[in-house]
Motif scaffolding. Structure first.
Motif, PDB file in Angstrom:
ATOM      1  N   GLU A 755       0.685  -1.180   0.036  1.00 34.46           N
ATOM      2  CA  GLU A 755       0.106  -0.082   0.034  1.00 34.46           C
ATOM      3  C   GLU A 755       0.941   1.269   0.053  1.00 34.46           C
ATOM      4  O   GLU A 755       0.266   2.377  -0.669  1.00 34.46           O
ATOM      5  CB  GLU A 755      -0.954  -0.032   1.165  1.00 34.46           C
ATOM      6  N   ALA A 756       2.025   1.228   0.607  1.00 38.93           N
ATOM      7  CA  ALA A 756       2.982   2.380   0.503  1.00 38.93           C
ATOM      8  C   ALA A 756       3.706   2.387  -0.825  1.00 38.93           C
ATOM      9  O   ALA A 756       4.163   3.292  -1.112  1.00 38.93           O
ATOM     10  CB  ALA A 756       3.904   2.200   1.625  1.00 38.93           C
ATOM     11  N   ALA A 757       3.967   1.165  -1.437  1.00 39.20           N
ATOM     12  CA  ALA A 757       4.656   1.113  -2.615  1.00 39.20           C
ATOM     13  C   ALA A 757       3.711   1.853  -3.780  1.00 39.20           C
ATOM     14  O   ALA A 757       4.735   2.293  -4.757  1.00 39.20           O
ATOM     15  CB  ALA A 757       4.956  -0.348  -2.930  1.00 39.20           C
ATOM     16  N   ALA A 758       2.675   1.508  -3.914  1.00 43.92           N
ATOM     17  CA  ALA A 758       1.910   1.849  -4.985  1.00 43.92           C
ATOM     18  C   ALA A 758       1.963   3.388  -5.338  1.00 43.92           C
ATOM     19  O   ALA A 758       2.203   3.955  -6.492  1.00 43.92           O
ATOM     20  CB  ALA A 758       0.285   1.587  -4.816  1.00 43.92           C
ATOM     21  N   LEU A 785      -0.946  -2.657  -6.233  1.00 50.01           N
ATOM     22  CA  LEU A 785      -2.360  -2.518  -6.108  1.00 50.01           C
ATOM     23  C   LEU A 785      -3.219  -3.950  -5.889  1.00 50.01           C
ATOM     24  O   LEU A 785      -4.213  -3.869  -4.874  1.00 50.01           O
ATOM     25  CB  LEU A 785      -2.985  -1.896  -7.281  1.00 50.01           C
ATOM     26  N   GLU A 786      -2.829  -4.714  -6.508  1.00 54.92           N
ATOM     27  CA  GLU A 786      -3.533  -5.893  -6.563  1.00 54.92           C
ATOM     28  C   GLU A 786      -3.308  -6.689  -5.082  1.00 54.92           C
ATOM     29  O   GLU A 786      -4.096  -7.319  -4.410  1.00 54.92           O
ATOM     30  CB  GLU A 786      -2.929  -6.977  -7.498  1.00 54.92           C
ATOM     31  N   LYS A 787      -1.995  -6.424  -4.367  1.00 55.83           N
ATOM     32  CA  LYS A 787      -1.583  -7.092  -3.337  1.00 55.83           C
ATOM     33  C   LYS A 787      -2.426  -6.255  -1.984  1.00 55.83           C
ATOM     34  O   LYS A 787      -2.714  -6.808  -0.959  1.00 55.83           O
ATOM     35  CB  LYS A 787      -0.168  -6.720  -3.243  1.00 55.83           C
ATOM     36  N   SER A 788      -2.791  -4.976  -2.151  1.00 48.94           N
ATOM     37  CA  SER A 788      -3.467  -4.507  -1.413  1.00 48.94           C
ATOM     38  C   SER A 788      -4.870  -4.429  -1.492  1.00 48.94           C
ATOM     39  O   SER A 788      -5.815  -3.439  -1.045  1.00 48.94           O
ATOM     40  CB  SER A 788      -2.828  -2.936  -1.243  1.00 48.94           C
ATOM     41  N   GLN A 790      -6.569  -3.147  -4.551  1.00 45.08           N
ATOM     42  CA  GLN A 790      -6.922  -2.256  -5.301  1.00 45.08           C
ATOM     43  C   GLN A 790      -6.638  -2.593  -6.706  1.00 45.08           C
ATOM     44  O   GLN A 790      -6.112  -3.605  -7.116  1.00 45.08           O
ATOM     45  CB  GLN A 790      -6.270  -0.689  -4.658  1.00 45.08           C
ATOM     46  N   SER A 791      -7.024  -1.413  -7.485  1.00 50.14           N
ATOM     47  CA  SER A 791      -6.729  -1.441  -9.004  1.00 50.14           C
ATOM     48  C   SER A 791      -6.800  -0.302  -9.739  1.00 50.14           C
ATOM     49  O   SER A 791      -7.227   0.711  -9.129  1.00 50.14           O
ATOM     50  CB  SER A 791      -7.993  -2.268  -9.649  1.00 50.14           C
ATOM     51  N   ASP A 792      -6.161  -0.166 -10.884  1.00 50.33           N
ATOM     52  CA  ASP A 792      -5.897   1.183 -11.844  1.00 50.33           C
ATOM     53  C   ASP A 792      -6.403   0.576 -13.282  1.00 50.33           C
ATOM     54  O   ASP A 792      -5.465   0.318 -13.847  1.00 50.33           O
ATOM     55  CB  ASP A 792      -4.749   1.841 -11.386  1.00 50.33           C
ATOM     56  N   GLN A 793      -7.738   0.514 -13.669  1.00 50.01           N
ATOM     57  CA  GLN A 793      -8.120   0.084 -15.020  1.00 50.01           C
ATOM     58  C   GLN A 793      -7.439   0.759 -16.100  1.00 50.01           C
ATOM     59  O   GLN A 793      -7.080   0.072 -17.013  1.00 50.01           O
ATOM     60  CB  GLN A 793      -9.727   0.169 -15.010  1.00 50.01           C
ATOM     61  N   VAL A 794      -7.021   1.996 -15.965  1.00 49.07           N
ATOM     62  CA  VAL A 794      -6.499   2.705 -17.173  1.00 49.07           C
ATOM     63  C   VAL A 794      -5.250   2.353 -17.401  1.00 49.07           C
ATOM     64  O   VAL A 794      -4.605   1.874 -18.488  1.00 49.07           O
ATOM     65  CB  VAL A 794      -6.901   4.259 -16.798  1.00 49.07           C
ATOM     66  N   VAL A 795      -4.527   2.019 -16.268  1.00 46.67           N
ATOM     67  CA  VAL A 795      -3.221   1.737 -16.501  1.00 46.67           C
ATOM     68  C   VAL A 795      -2.952   0.242 -16.867  1.00 46.67           C
ATOM     69  O   VAL A 795      -2.335  -0.198 -17.882  1.00 46.67           O
ATOM     70  CB  VAL A 795      -2.199   1.850 -15.144  1.00 46.67           C
TER      71      VAL A 795
END
Length: 817
Positions: A755-758, A785-788, A790-795
């Motif tokens: 979560e801090a790396a993202a 993101l997946e590990k925490s 979460q996701s970022d569909q655009v990227v």
């Protein structure tokens, strides 16, 4: 007590005194030195190899002149009056530089500074005694002014495109002529071409011009001979024009300040003449400024120009002004003298015009800055004037230098960080990533170099000389005042301008100042120092012995260092032309033998030894280079190039942990070096990853934590730069690069903090993911993101579109770590 120079009886006796043969040798030697020195790039104390040799030659010549001085004045020197003891007191200035060797940030720079300060002391002592003689005073004064006028004309020849012609004349005795052209006589920067003449720096040239503009005006009003008046008046337009061509805002700001203060030393009639000559010279200059500026800019922008046309403008204006000056001195000056007799006799009568001049200057400045009057000046000159304000970037940057200098002073408060230390140490203390090997202030740089103790000694010495000169000036008759006022003009003008620039880093300028101080001290009353009870003969013998021994030591030191410099140059040449290891190494060994720890010799030898080790893997090469660099770094602990060589040597042997320690331990010394921190963060990840592979979790965590500290240092620095005043430039680039984001994000991820790396990784993602680094950052970002959860569909869509196999790689990263 009678004054030895201003007193009537003493003046008459010296007028008829013939110069001895030894004094003639001293006088001629000093004159030749004054002619030679400015064409060595003003003997710029840049403290690099190209500037070092001329400075060493200057020290050698000054030391030889000092021995001649002892021979000339041994019998007449008694050390029983204030002038004699002032000649003793000057030695405390180089002694403070010797003390600063104890804590020197750079031994090499500090030793060079000691040599230079002894040169200054010698010049002061020689001038103090030599200029008490009227013949010698006239000869030195005439020589200084003549050299100044030659420098002015030399600069204008370069401006109008005839630099090769005049460079050929001086090229035989100066190393500053490259490929037939005097180097940087015209300085090119964002403002376009700027006139720098022999100094290679427009602002220092402006300070020099300001001093001699006032010297010329004074010489016109002092002289009774029409042809002398004509010569000095002829030079007013070339000097005023040259000041404009430097585009120096500092020169334009300090010029009226110095002018008004100098007026206070003159009676009303001469004040009026000074004001009149300034007005006439200003008008004459403005009439020709635009065409002459345009012609110079055309040439230096690669266009065809007509130098004859430029010289026509300059010569015509100068000749007209010379004729006008002669007429003024012949017909108007006597009238002004008579008309202002009562005015001059009134109390504070000489204050009226200076006060009025302040008002006049304020009005002129308001008109130039607030109206279209500035358009009478050439475009770039008008623009420079328009930008004069406290929010202008060069002003803000100077204030930053001064604040950073205070930081250095807090760490080296008493005896300073050694001569030349600012150039070595400023990166550790700088507020933002500027590049400036000069503190742009004589006072601040002096405090950094010799601390509060050295500054108090220097300031006390200057105040004493100024006090004694002004006191004697007030009490003397006008004719006697005029004999030495030129030295006061030179010293005062240059020191005032040096409050906000590094003019005193030019040894020629320093020599002028200390000769000028000697001339001012030569007017000092000869009041006996009754408290000193030692015999005159004993004191004379002790002092003379000390000066001879110091001179001999400096002569041999200078010769040795010159030989070292020659050997380094020879070694560098052979590195380009020869493949024989022993042939190349011999001169570098000789250089290090004559001056151990010389940075250029060390670095060149390091290159040679490193190549030998790389090719043969013989331990002898490694050990020799290792010892060379580690010993040199004890004297030069801030030399970045030496650290780079040491790290490269460690890496060649596979000792990456030692290379990393050098990188990490010295990061604080280069707080704004983006490349240094990028390498530190990258190495932290590489070594931490290797430790992870070896199952050494503690070592992995150590490397990763160190790397993240370095990363956050960069992040904090970027945020700090946003707080700089609007007009201030940040200097060199300093930002979080994609490589930094990638390595820092990976370390944070592998520490179990996705979560801090993202956000760290996201900061390094570009709009276009076309290059491999961007794709890798995106992959780790999506894994974090997946590990925490979460996701970022655009990227994600962009990355999968480029390479569908990335989907599986992202899942693997999230699962592994």
């Amino acid at each position: 007590m009678s004054n030895p120079v201003y007193g009537k009886k003493a003046a008459q006796s010296r007028k008829g005194r013939n110069l001895s043969a030894a004094v003639w040798v001293l006088l001629v030697g000093l004159i030749l030195f004054l002619v030679w020195s400015p064409f060595q790039a003003g003997l710029f104390n840049g403290l690099v190899l190209n500037f070092e040799k001329p400075i060493l030659w200057a020290v050698l010549i000054g030391s030889l002149l000092m021995i001649v001085w002892v021979c000339s004045y041994f019998k007449t020197m008694k050390l029983d009056d204030q002038r004699d003891w002032t000649a003793v007191a000057i030695l405390f200035i180089p002694i403070t530089y010797m003390l600063a060797l104890i804590s020197a940030a750079s031994h090499y720079f500090a030793v060079n500074a000691v040599l230079i300060q002894f040169l200054y002391a010698f010049m002061f002592i020689i001038a103090l005694y030599l200029l008490q003689n009227r013949q010698a005073n006239t000869a030195i004064e005439t020589s200084i002014i003549t050299v100044a006028y030659i420098i002015v004309m030399f600069g204008l020849f370069n401006w109008l495109g005839q630099g090769r012609t005049v460079s050929a004349i001086v090229g035989w005795f100066t190393p500053t002529v490259f490929d037939g052209q005097y180097n940087q006589a015209i300085w090119i920067d964002a403002n376009g071409p700027r006139l720098a003449s022999v100094f290679q720096y427009p602002n220092t040239y402006a300070a020099f011009l300001m001093a001699f503009l006032f010297v010329a005006i004074f010489a016109i009003t002092r002289s009774k001979r029409w042809w002398v008046q004509a010569i000095h008046a002829f030079m007013l337009v070339p000097m005023a024009l040259s000041i404009l061509l430097t585009l120096s805002r500092g020169g334009l700001v300090f010029l009226p300040v110095v002018f008004i203060i100098l007026l206070l030393f003159l009676k009303p009639a001469k004040q009026l003449l000074w004001i009149l000559y300034c007005i006439i010279a200003g008008l004459g200059t403005l009439l020709i400024a635009k065409p002459v500026t345009d012609l110079g800019q055309q040439f230096h922008n690669g266009q065809i120009n007509d130098p004859a046309k430029g010289w026509f403008y300059i010569l015509a204006a100068s000749i007209i002004l010379a004729v006008i000056a002669c007429l003024i001195q012949r017909f108007i000056a006597p009238v002004l003298d008579r008309a202002t007799d009562k005015w001059a006799s009134k109390k504070l009568g000489n204050l009226w015009l200076p006060v009025g001049s302040v008002v006049a200057v304020a009005v002129i400045v308001a008109l130039l800055l607030g109206t279209n009057l500035k358009h009478v000046l050439p475009g770039n000159i008008g623009e420079r004037l328009e930008n004069i304000n406290l929010q202008q970037h060069s002003v803000l940057e100077r204030f930053t230098f001064y604040k950073d200098a205070v930081k250095v002073l807090k760490d080296y408060p008493v005896i300073g960080a050694g001569g030349g230390s600012w150039a070595s140490i400023y990166e550790k203390y700088q507020n933002n990533p500027y590049t400036s090997r000069q503190a742009h202030s004589f006072i601040m740089q002096y405090l950094v170099e010799v601390g509060i103790l050295g500054f108090i000694i220097m300031l006390g010495f200057l105040l004493f000389v100024f006090y004694k000169y002004i006191r004697g000036y007030i009490r003397s008759e006008e004719q006697k005042r005029d004999s030495y006022f030129i030295y006061f003009i030179i010293v005062f003008s240059i020191l005032i301008h040096s409050l906000m620039d590094f003019n005193m880093s030019y040894v020629f300028i320093g020599v002028l100042v200390f000769i000028g101080l000697g001339g001012m001290a030569a007017t000092m009353d000869n009041r006996s120092t009754d408290r000193v009870k030692l015999k005159a003969s004993s004191m004379r013998g002790i002092y003379s012995t000390v000066m001879v021994l110091a001179s001999i030591f400096l002569i041999f030191t200078s010769i040795r260092y010159i030989q070292a410099n020659n050997a380094i140059v020879k070694g560098q040449t052979l590195m380009q032309t020869s493949g024989d290891y022993r042939e190349i190494k011999a001169p570098l060994d000789d250089a290090l033998k004559k001056r151990s720890g010389h940075p250029n010799a060390v670095l060149n030898m390091s290159v040679l030894l490193q190549a030998g080790y790389e090719q043969t893997k013989e331990e002898a090469f490694y050990n020799e280079e290792y010892n060379l660099l580690t010993n040199a770094l004890k004297k030069e602990p801030y030399d970045k190039n030496m650290y780079a060589k040491l790290m490269a040597l460690y890496k060649l042997k596979g000792e990456t942990d030692k290379a990393y320690d050098v990188l990490k331990d010295n990061a604080g010394r280069y707080a704004w070096d983006m490349n240094w921190y990028e390498e530190l963060i990258a190495q932290s990840f590489e070594l931490g990853y290797q430790a992870l592979g070896s199952q050494d979790v503690a070592l992995k965590d150590k490397y990763f934590h160190d790397g993240l500290i370095a990363y956050h240092h960069v992040v904090d620095g970027v945020e700090h730069l946003k707080t700089l005043p609007e007009g201030q430039m940040q200097g060199n680039p300093f930002e979080v690069t994609p490589t930094m984001s990638l390595n820092a994000g990976k370390m944070q991820f592998m520490l179990g903090q996705p979560e801090a790396a993202a956000p760290i990784l996201k900061a390094g993602i570009k709009e276009d993911l076309g290059d491999s680094t961007s794709q890798e950052i995106a992959r780790w970002y999506l894994a974090a993101l997946e590990k925490s959860g979460q996701s970022d569909q655009v990227v994600y869509d962009k990355l999968i579109q480029i390479d569908p196999s990335m989907k599986e790689q992202i899942s693997q990263l999230a699962a592994i770590f």
